[in-house]
Design a protein around this motif. Structure first.
Motif, PDB file in Angstrom:
ATOM      1  N   ILE A 242       0.735  -1.175   0.006  1.00  0.00           N
ATOM      2  CA  ILE A 242      -0.079   0.128   0.010  1.00  0.00           C
ATOM      3  C   ILE A 242       0.921   1.220   0.126  1.00  0.00           C
ATOM      4  N   ASP A 243       0.883   1.855  -0.964  1.00  0.00           N
ATOM      5  CA  ASP A 243       1.782   3.074  -1.094  1.00  0.00           C
ATOM      6  C   ASP A 243       1.152   4.562  -0.910  1.00  0.00           C
ATOM      7  N   ARG A 244       1.614   5.033   0.273  1.00  0.00           N
ATOM      8  CA  ARG A 244       0.996   6.352   0.693  1.00  0.00           C
ATOM      9  C   ARG A 244       2.151   7.453  -0.247  1.00  0.00           C
ATOM     10  N   THR A 245       1.589   8.293  -0.520  1.00  0.00           N
ATOM     11  CA  THR A 245       2.413   9.462  -1.167  1.00  0.00           C
ATOM     12  C   THR A 245       1.984  10.633  -0.545  1.00  0.00           C
ATOM     13  N   ALA A 246       2.951  11.580  -0.160  1.00  0.00           N
ATOM     14  CA  ALA A 246       2.676  13.009   0.422  1.00  0.00           C
ATOM     15  C   ALA A 246       3.672  14.066  -0.041  1.00  0.00           C
ATOM     16  N   PRO A 247       3.037  15.165  -0.302  1.00  0.00           N
ATOM     17  CA  PRO A 247       3.968  16.228  -0.794  1.00  0.00           C
ATOM     18  C   PRO A 247       4.303  17.040   0.239  1.00  0.00           C
ATOM     19  N   ILE A 248       5.471  17.704   0.074  1.00  0.00           N
ATOM     20  CA  ILE A 248       5.782  18.950   1.063  1.00  0.00           C
ATOM     21  C   ILE A 248       6.054  20.116   0.501  1.00  0.00           C
ATOM     22  N   SER A 249       5.824  21.279   1.066  1.00  0.00           N
ATOM     23  CA  SER A 249       6.022  22.445   0.466  1.00  0.00           C
ATOM     24  C   SER A 249       7.412  23.154  -0.233  1.00  0.00           C
TER      25      SER A 249
ATOM     26  N   GLU B 153      -3.500   7.379  -1.299  1.00  0.00           N
ATOM     27  CA  GLU B 153      -3.141   5.900  -0.857  1.00  0.00           C
ATOM     28  C   GLU B 153      -3.470   5.042  -1.817  1.00  0.00           C
ATOM     29  N   ILE B 154      -2.752   4.153  -2.385  1.00  0.00           N
ATOM     30  CA  ILE B 154      -3.058   3.363  -3.449  1.00  0.00           C
ATOM     31  C   ILE B 154      -2.499   1.966  -3.211  1.00  0.00           C
ATOM     32  N   ALA B 155      -3.285   0.950  -3.832  1.00  0.00           N
ATOM     33  CA  ALA B 155      -2.603  -0.517  -3.990  1.00  0.00           C
ATOM     34  C   ALA B 155      -1.502  -0.609  -5.105  1.00  0.00           C
ATOM     35  N   ALA B 156      -0.306  -1.057  -4.600  1.00  0.00           N
ATOM     36  CA  ALA B 156       0.789  -0.734  -5.528  1.00  0.00           C
ATOM     37  C   ALA B 156       1.796  -1.884  -5.673  1.00  0.00           C
ATOM     38  N   GLY B 157       3.149  -1.592  -6.095  1.00  0.00           N
ATOM     39  CA  GLY B 157       4.113  -2.632  -6.391  1.00  0.00           C
ATOM     40  C   GLY B 157       4.387  -2.379  -7.805  1.00  0.00           C
ATOM     41  N   LYS B 158       5.749  -2.893  -8.124  1.00  0.00           N
ATOM     42  CA  LYS B 158       5.844  -2.843  -9.516  1.00  0.00           C
ATOM     43  C   LYS B 158       4.916  -3.239 -10.602  1.00  0.00           C
ATOM     44  N   GLY B 159       4.657  -4.570 -10.425  1.00  0.00           N
ATOM     45  CA  GLY B 159       3.642  -5.450 -11.189  1.00  0.00           C
ATOM     46  C   GLY B 159       2.212  -5.009 -11.083  1.00  0.00           C
ATOM     47  N   VAL B 160       1.948  -4.359  -9.801  1.00  0.00           N
ATOM     48  CA  VAL B 160       0.625  -3.737  -9.752  1.00  0.00           C
ATOM     49  C   VAL B 160       0.291  -2.711 -10.483  1.00  0.00           C
ATOM     50  N   ASN B 161       1.649  -1.673 -10.650  1.00  0.00           N
ATOM     51  CA  ASN B 161       1.447  -0.207 -11.442  1.00  0.00           C
ATOM     52  C   ASN B 161       1.615  -0.665 -12.814  1.00  0.00           C
ATOM     53  N   ILE B 162       2.324  -1.743 -13.317  1.00  0.00           N
ATOM     54  CA  ILE B 162       2.386  -2.105 -14.843  1.00  0.00           C
ATOM     55  C   ILE B 162       0.756  -2.646 -15.341  1.00  0.00           C
ATOM     56  N   SER B 163       0.136  -3.430 -14.243  1.00  0.00           N
ATOM     57  CA  SER B 163      -1.079  -3.956 -14.855  1.00  0.00           C
ATOM     58  C   SER B 163      -2.173  -2.628 -14.755  1.00  0.00           C
ATOM     59  N   ARG B 164      -1.783  -1.712 -13.614  1.00  0.00           N
ATOM     60  CA  ARG B 164      -2.665  -0.570 -13.919  1.00  0.00           C
ATOM     61  C   ARG B 164      -2.485   0.296 -15.038  1.00  0.00           C
ATOM     62  N   VAL B 165      -1.301   0.494 -15.744  1.00  0.00           N
ATOM     63  CA  VAL B 165      -1.316   1.165 -16.934  1.00  0.00           C
ATOM     64  C   VAL B 165      -1.943   0.321 -17.960  1.00  0.00           C
TER      65      VAL B 165
ATOM     66  N   PRO C  91       1.601  13.893 -10.367  1.00  0.00           N
ATOM     67  CA  PRO C  91       1.750  14.171  -8.870  1.00  0.00           C
ATOM     68  C   PRO C  91       1.707  12.733  -8.207  1.00  0.00           C
ATOM     69  N   GLY C  92       2.404  12.273  -7.184  1.00  0.00           N
ATOM     70  CA  GLY C  92       2.162  11.169  -6.571  1.00  0.00           C
ATOM     71  C   GLY C  92       2.458   9.743  -7.021  1.00  0.00           C
ATOM     72  N   SER C  93       1.657   8.985  -7.029  1.00  0.00           N
ATOM     73  CA  SER C  93       1.736   7.701  -7.451  1.00  0.00           C
ATOM     74  C   SER C  93       0.743   7.580  -8.732  1.00  0.00           C
ATOM     75  N   THR C  94       0.452   8.562  -9.392  1.00  0.00           N
ATOM     76  CA  THR C  94      -0.704   8.751 -10.350  1.00  0.00           C
ATOM     77  C   THR C  94      -0.194   7.880 -11.759  1.00  0.00           C
ATOM     78  N   MET C  95      -0.752   7.035 -12.531  1.00  0.00           N
ATOM     79  CA  MET C  95      -0.295   6.622 -13.490  1.00  0.00           C
ATOM     80  C   MET C  95      -0.964   7.204 -14.606  1.00  0.00           C
ATOM     81  N   PRO C  96      -0.253   7.218 -15.758  1.00  0.00           N
ATOM     82  CA  PRO C  96      -0.565   8.078 -17.102  1.00  0.00           C
ATOM     83  C   PRO C  96      -1.768   7.365 -17.568  1.00  0.00           C
ATOM     84  N   THR C  97      -2.479   8.192 -18.417  1.00  0.00           N
ATOM     85  CA  THR C  97      -3.530   7.655 -19.478  1.00  0.00           C
ATOM     86  C   THR C  97      -3.070   7.660 -20.861  1.00  0.00           C
ATOM     87  N   PRO C  98      -3.739   6.888 -21.709  1.00  0.00           N
ATOM     88  CA  PRO C  98      -3.077   6.841 -23.138  1.00  0.00           C
ATOM     89  C   PRO C  98      -2.889   8.339 -23.630  1.00  0.00           C
TER      90      PRO C  98
END
Length: 316
Positions: free
Chosen positions: A11-18, A34-46, A296-303
């Motif tokens: 579980i990836d928690r990503t937070a910005p600082i100023s 907060e997002i379900a993650a891990g390298k393979g999970v990220n690939i499947s998400r994309v 930003p953060g753990s956002t995966m891109p769209t086509p």
């Protein structure tokens, strides 16, 4: 179908600082995601977002936050039950795009749990075009696992891509060419780990437009048909037995590098599965990886976000 395998999801928690991260002082975080993650999970998400059939295989209980998160996000997955909870990682992003990660070691996998994951991977991979084995290995898993699992999947007639680092990567190199995956995606430091050379010097040379040493190192990985070397803002190289290409993006404002390498590998594979030529697969990889870094953060891109990135390419 592209199957991804993540033995150490999170579980990836990503937070910005100023401002810049201040060591030893109070740092006030912005709103965290907060997002379900891990390298393979990220690939499947994309891949799922790009309309490519995929399945993310993970060790996780049916009520684990990771499994629930995958279901909530509509990521096709196969969760193989284990006793322990999936780890939680924290990522801090600074305004200039600098990313600092605090990663837990992961949940211990006992021999029975590991065997169950392996059987699930082989079964789900039947008929798949690619299986992606990626990420760190949790406690309880031997460091040669990537090499032995590559061999097993090849026996099943499946192409294998590996994206890992440190000891598991060195163990893979020690077993070349006999247990060579079809594709690896190291960065310059990881390429150094694979080849036993100084990865920092490779990156410094790449920053100056000198790629001969990287190409030579990649071609020394006997048995691996394709090597993608990611170089951050410098782009990436694709090295095969007889050819090498360099692709690089127009400059962007980097917001977070989380998932950029995973997005690059996903982009390469989605282009590969639609039958693109190798150089266009590299161009697609760089566009997806760059699009991820602009988010930003753990956002995966769209086509559409990946298509908006202009990428130049040259044959070396």
């Amino acid at each position: 179908m592209i199957v991804t395998v993540t033995l150490n999801p999170s579980i990836d928690r990503t937070a910005p600082i100023s401002g810049p991260l201040q060591r030893g002082q109070v740092n006030r975080l912005g709103s965290a995601t907060e997002i379900a993650a891990g390298k393979g999970v990220n690939i499947s998400r994309v891949l799922r977002g790009a309309g490519v059939k995929t399945c993310a295989v993970v060790p996780a209980g049916t009520e684990d936050r990771l499994t629930l998160g995958l279901g909530h996000d509509g990521i096709p997955h196969l969760a193989v039950p284990i006793a322990a909870a999936v780890r939680t990682n924290l990522t801090i992003t600074e305004p200039d795009g600098t990313t600092t990660k605090f990663n837990q070691p992961g949940s211990y996998l006992n021999p029975d749990e590991l065997a169950a994951v392996e059987e699930a991977v082989v079964e789900r991979s039947s008929g798949a075009q690619w299986v992606v084995l990626s990420g760190s290995l949790p406690p309880g898993v031997p460091t040669h696992w990537y090499a032995t699992m590559t061999d097993r999947l090849h026996e099943a007639g499946v192409k294998v891509a590996v994206d890992t680092s440190d000891q598991p990567l060195q163990e893979l190199a020690a077993r070349l060419p006999y247990r060579a995956p079809d594709l690896v995606k190291p960065n310059s430091v990881e390429l150094g780990q694979l080849c036993g050379i100084d990865g920092d010097s490779l990156e410094s040379a790449a920053d100056e437009g000198q790629f001969d040493d990287i190409v030579a190192a990649a071609r020394g990985l006997h048995g691996i048909a394709e090597v993608i070397v990611t170089l951050g803002g410098t782009g990436a190289l694709l090295v095969t037995e007889h050819d090498a290409w360099h692709a690089w993006p127009d400059p962007i404002e980097v917001k977070s590098t989380v998932g950029a390498g995973d997005s690059a590998l996903a982009g390469f594979l989605l282009a590969r599965t639609r039958g693109d030529q190798p150089e266009n697969c590299l161009r697609t990889a760089v566009s997806w990886g760059t699009a991820a870094a602009a988010l930003p953060g753990s956002t995966m891109p769209t086509p559409s976000q990946a298509d908006a990135i202009h990428v130049s390419l040259t044959h070396l």
